[in-house]
Design a protein around this motif. Sequence first.
Motif, PDB file in Angstrom:
ATOM      1  N   GLY A 110       0.812  -1.210   0.000  1.00  0.00           N
ATOM      2  CA  GLY A 110       0.000   0.000   0.000  1.00  0.00           C
ATOM      3  C   GLY A 110       0.844   1.259   0.000  1.00  0.00           C
ATOM      4  N   ALA A 111       1.929   1.254   0.752  1.00  0.00           N
ATOM      5  CA  ALA A 111       2.815   2.417   0.783  1.00  0.00           C
ATOM      6  C   ALA A 111       3.468   2.641  -0.582  1.00  0.00           C
ATOM      7  CB  ALA A 111       3.874   2.236   1.859  1.00  0.00           C
ATOM      8  N   LEU A 112       3.971   1.578  -1.190  1.00  0.00           N
ATOM      9  CA  LEU A 112       4.577   1.715  -2.521  1.00  0.00           C
ATOM     10  C   LEU A 112       3.552   2.113  -3.566  1.00  0.00           C
ATOM     11  CD1 LEU A 112       6.962  -1.358  -2.578  1.00  0.00           C
ATOM     12  CD2 LEU A 112       7.616   1.046  -2.576  1.00  0.00           C
ATOM     13  N   TRP A 113       2.389   1.502  -3.488  1.00  0.00           N
ATOM     14  CA  TRP A 113       1.320   1.776  -4.450  1.00  0.00           C
ATOM     15  C   TRP A 113       0.888   3.235  -4.359  1.00  0.00           C
ATOM     16  CZ3 TRP A 113      -3.942   2.758  -3.197  1.00  0.00           C
ATOM     17  CH2 TRP A 113      -4.820   2.763  -4.284  1.00  0.00           C
ATOM     18  N   LEU A 114       0.700   3.728  -3.144  1.00  0.00           N
ATOM     19  CA  LEU A 114       0.270   5.111  -2.968  1.00  0.00           C
ATOM     20  C   LEU A 114       1.364   6.090  -3.407  1.00  0.00           C
ATOM     21  CD1 LEU A 114      -1.980   6.944  -2.076  1.00  0.00           C
ATOM     22  CD2 LEU A 114      -1.079   6.843   0.245  1.00  0.00           C
ATOM     23  N   ASP A 115       2.610   5.759  -3.126  1.00  0.00           N
ATOM     24  CA  ASP A 115       3.699   6.619  -3.591  1.00  0.00           C
ATOM     25  C   ASP A 115       3.685   6.740  -5.113  1.00  0.00           C
ATOM     26  OD1 ASP A 115       4.671   7.263  -1.118  1.00  0.00           O
ATOM     27  OD2 ASP A 115       6.278   5.761  -1.141  1.00  0.00           O
ATOM     28  N   LEU A 116       3.484   5.633  -5.796  1.00  0.00           N
ATOM     29  CA  LEU A 116       3.442   5.693  -7.259  1.00  0.00           C
ATOM     30  C   LEU A 116       2.185   6.388  -7.757  1.00  0.00           C
ATOM     31  CD1 LEU A 116       4.951   2.281  -8.340  1.00  0.00           C
ATOM     32  CD2 LEU A 116       5.902   4.549  -8.651  1.00  0.00           C
ATOM     33  N   GLN A 117       1.069   6.236  -7.046  1.00  0.00           N
ATOM     34  CA  GLN A 117      -0.160   6.926  -7.434  1.00  0.00           C
ATOM     35  C   GLN A 117       0.035   8.447  -7.369  1.00  0.00           C
ATOM     36  OE1 GLN A 117      -3.478   5.771  -8.179  1.00  0.00           O
ATOM     37  NE2 GLN A 117      -2.528   3.795  -8.511  1.00  0.00           N
ATOM     38  N   LEU A 118       0.847   8.898  -6.438  1.00  0.00           N
ATOM     39  CA  LEU A 118       1.098  10.330  -6.300  1.00  0.00           C
ATOM     40  C   LEU A 118       2.291  10.795  -7.144  1.00  0.00           C
ATOM     41  CD1 LEU A 118       0.574  10.587  -2.459  1.00  0.00           C
ATOM     42  CD2 LEU A 118      -1.028  11.235  -4.257  1.00  0.00           C
ATOM     43  N   PHE A 119       3.220   9.905  -7.428  1.00  0.00           N
ATOM     44  CA  PHE A 119       4.426  10.263  -8.170  1.00  0.00           C
ATOM     45  C   PHE A 119       4.174  10.417  -9.663  1.00  0.00           C
ATOM     46  CE2 PHE A 119       8.225   8.629 -10.489  1.00  0.00           C
ATOM     47  CZ  PHE A 119       9.050   9.715 -10.267  1.00  0.00           C
ATOM     48  N   VAL A 120       3.388   9.533 -10.240  1.00  0.00           N
ATOM     49  CA  VAL A 120       3.188   9.537 -11.691  1.00  0.00           C
ATOM     50  C   VAL A 120       2.553  10.846 -12.178  1.00  0.00           C
ATOM     51  CG1 VAL A 120       1.945   8.414 -13.578  1.00  0.00           C
ATOM     52  CG2 VAL A 120       3.234   7.047 -11.944  1.00  0.00           C
ATOM     53  N   PRO A 121       1.481  11.347 -11.556  1.00  0.00           N
ATOM     54  CA  PRO A 121       0.945  12.623 -12.040  1.00  0.00           C
ATOM     55  C   PRO A 121       1.923  13.788 -11.878  1.00  0.00           C
ATOM     56  CG  PRO A 121      -0.700  11.495 -10.748  1.00  0.00           C
ATOM     57  CD  PRO A 121       0.590  10.743 -10.584  1.00  0.00           C
ATOM     58  N   SER A 122       2.798  13.724 -10.894  1.00  0.00           N
ATOM     59  CA  SER A 122       3.767  14.814 -10.738  1.00  0.00           C
ATOM     60  C   SER A 122       4.812  14.803 -11.855  1.00  0.00           C
ATOM     61  CB  SER A 122       4.442  14.715  -9.372  1.00  0.00           C
ATOM     62  OG  SER A 122       5.342  13.622  -9.341  1.00  0.00           O
ATOM     63  N   LEU A 123       4.990  13.683 -12.540  1.00  0.00           N
ATOM     64  CA  LEU A 123       5.919  13.625 -13.673  1.00  0.00           C
ATOM     65  C   LEU A 123       5.381  14.397 -14.873  1.00  0.00           C
ATOM     66  CD1 LEU A 123       6.940   9.861 -13.728  1.00  0.00           C
ATOM     67  CD2 LEU A 123       8.361  11.783 -13.072  1.00  0.00           C
ATOM     68  N   LEU A 124       4.062  14.469 -14.977  1.00  0.00           N
ATOM     69  CA  LEU A 124       3.443  15.028 -16.177  1.00  0.00           C
ATOM     70  C   LEU A 124       3.294  16.538 -16.096  1.00  0.00           C
ATOM     71  CD1 LEU A 124       0.848  12.206 -16.666  1.00  0.00           C
ATOM     72  CD2 LEU A 124       3.043  12.482 -17.787  1.00  0.00           C
ATOM     73  N   GLN A 125       2.798  17.070 -15.020  1.00  0.00           N
ATOM     74  CA  GLN A 125       2.633  18.509 -14.778  1.00  0.00           C
ATOM     75  C   GLN A 125       1.980  19.226 -15.939  1.00  0.00           C
ATOM     76  OE1 GLN A 125       6.252  20.258 -13.429  1.00  0.00           O
ATOM     77  NE2 GLN A 125       6.603  18.701 -11.891  1.00  0.00           N
ATOM     78  N   PHE A 126       0.771  18.838 -16.246  1.00  0.00           N
ATOM     79  CA  PHE A 126       0.020  19.598 -17.247  1.00  0.00           C
ATOM     80  C   PHE A 126      -1.342  19.945 -16.728  1.00  0.00           C
ATOM     81  CE2 PHE A 126      -2.273  15.776 -18.243  1.00  0.00           C
ATOM     82  CZ  PHE A 126      -1.368  14.797 -18.523  1.00  0.00           C
TER      83      PHE A 126
END
Length: 126
Positions: A110-126
């Motif tokens: 859950g910790a890894l999953w949530l980190d990736l759920q929050l990390f991926v949109p920050s890569l895009l920044q649009f």
Amino acid sequence: MTAATPTVRRPAAPLVGRIVVWLVFAVLFAYMTVQAVGNMSQISQKVDEFNAFLSTTSGGDSLQSSTPWVWLVLDILIAPVAFVTALVITRRSTLAVTVAVFVVAFAAAGALWLDLQLFVPSLLQF
């Protein structure tokens, strides 16, 4: 004459308890996987829409971004890998150990999953 080897019967209650734990956590990990698949479809759709919009503007091609497929696929694989790992570890364990291992596996996944759920949109920044 040889004496027959006595058969040892194990009580069925601990096995039933472990099966219940496995099933409950299978549902929880499946939900986590479904959420990750939904995230992947939404992110890829938003990236495609953003790139289509940029292609209609002048000079927008340089701002186009690519879908972070590696992170999205990793996000999907976290839950199944954690479940299978916990299942292999607890094959012959007691009920208490089974519950403890699955709780730790679910928390870590859950910790890894949530980190990736929050990390991926920050890569895009649009």
